[in-house]
Design a protein around this motif. Structure first.
Motif, mmCIF file in Angstrom:
data_model
loop_
_atom_site.group_PDB
_atom_site.id
_atom_site.type_symbol
_atom_site.label_atom_id
_atom_site.label_comp_id
_atom_site.label_asym_id
_atom_site.label_seq_id
_atom_site.Cartn_x
_atom_site.Cartn_y
_atom_site.Cartn_z
ATOM 1 N N TRP A 1 0.974 -1.241 0.126
ATOM 2 C CA TRP A 1 0.121 -0.096 0.085
ATOM 3 C C TRP A 1 0.951 1.427 0.140
ATOM 4 N N ALA A 2 1.795 0.768 0.807
ATOM 5 C CA ALA A 2 3.287 2.317 0.712
ATOM 6 C C ALA A 2 3.145 1.811 -0.505
ATOM 7 N N ALA A 3 4.070 1.647 -1.606
ATOM 8 C CA ALA A 3 4.287 1.671 -2.899
ATOM 9 C C ALA A 3 4.044 2.296 -3.798
ATOM 10 N N PHE A 4 2.656 1.897 -4.239
ATOM 11 C CA PHE A 4 1.270 1.904 -4.550
ATOM 12 C C PHE A 4 0.962 3.539 -4.199
ATOM 13 N N GLY A 5 0.828 4.201 -2.985
ATOM 14 C CA GLY A 5 0.761 5.652 -2.096
ATOM 15 C C GLY A 5 2.151 6.319 -3.082
ATOM 16 N N ALA B 1 3.744 5.458 -5.593
ATOM 17 C CA ALA B 1 4.072 5.984 -6.529
ATOM 18 C C ALA B 1 3.168 7.002 -7.297
ATOM 19 N N ALA B 2 2.084 6.701 -6.495
ATOM 20 C CA ALA B 2 0.660 7.799 -6.511
ATOM 21 C C ALA B 2 1.016 9.623 -6.593
ATOM 22 N N VAL B 3 2.197 9.293 -5.700
ATOM 23 C CA VAL B 3 1.917 10.185 -5.289
ATOM 24 C C VAL B 3 3.485 11.167 -6.024
ATOM 25 N N LEU B 4 4.478 10.408 -7.053
ATOM 26 C CA LEU B 4 5.235 10.443 -7.851
ATOM 27 C C LEU B 4 4.863 11.361 -9.232
ATOM 28 N N VAL B 5 3.810 10.055 -10.003
ATOM 29 C CA VAL B 5 3.268 10.157 -10.843
ATOM 30 C C VAL B 5 2.434 11.469 -11.392
ATOM 31 N N GLY B 6 1.752 11.931 -10.104
ATOM 32 C CA GLY B 6 0.979 12.626 -9.810
ATOM 33 C C GLY B 6 1.451 14.034 -10.494
ATOM 34 N N GLY B 7 2.422 13.926 -9.213
ATOM 35 C CA GLY B 7 4.014 15.492 -8.356
ATOM 36 C C GLY B 7 4.338 15.756 -9.634
ATOM 37 N N THR B 8 4.483 14.532 -10.997
ATOM 38 C CA THR B 8 5.858 14.584 -12.416
ATOM 39 C C THR B 8 4.277 15.427 -13.173
#
Length: 166
Positions: free
Chosen positions: A96-100, A102-109
């Motif tokens: 769940w942490a890895a998913f979160g 990754a979502a923050v990284l891609v969304g931030g990008t």
């Protein structure tokens, strides 16, 4: 009944080798394979590039519906082919942490590239955003999957040692 230390070590090794194969297979199945990874990345790229084309509101809604539908179909196809299901393996907190993350990284990008590409035409800005977001996704996916699957591996090793100690 006292147990011979050498025999206990041999038993532990006999258990550990198949167990390592199980965890290797779990790591491979957790990533979904290359088809799932590149399929998801391609779908994400088309979606982000399409949304960046300055579509009308109904076009964006249609694009989102198509993206969710195709992504769901890809997930269902991959889950049906999955050969590995460990009954004692649930999604650990690391997954769940890895998913979160990754979502923050891609969304931030996406947000950062949106601000950086404001002077460009919408079509070019969408292409830059899509390419940057997919690159971040692909670069972070492998390490995140290995880190998340490592929890299952280390938990299994602890259980094997406890089982051998009985």
């Amino acid at each position: 009944m006292p147990m011979d230390a050498e025999q206990a070590w041999k038993d532990l090794q006999r258990i550990r080798v198949p167990q390592e194969r199980v965890y290797d297979e779990f790591e491979r199945s957790a990533s979904g394979g290359r088809g799932m990874t590149y399929g998801t990345a391609a779908l994400m790229w088309v979606f982000l590039a399409g949304v960046g084309m300055d579509l009308p509101q109904w076009g964006v809604g249609l694009f989102i519906a198509a993206y969710v539908g195709l992504l769901s179909a890809l997930i269902v196809m991959n889950s049906r082919r999955s050969r590995m299901q460990l009954h004692h393996t649930r999604c650990p907190g690391r997954m769940w942490a890895a998913f979160g993350v990754a979502a923050v990284l891609v969304g931030g990008t996406v947000v950062l590239s949106d601000h950086l590409t404001e002077p460009l035409e919408p079509i070019y800005a969408g292409l830059v955003q899509a390419t940057a977001a997919v690159a971040v996704y692909l670069l972070s996916l492998g390490p995140a999957n290995r880190w998340a699957a490592d929890t299952v591996r280390s938990g299994g090793e602890r259980a094997a040692v406890e089982e051998a100690g009985r």
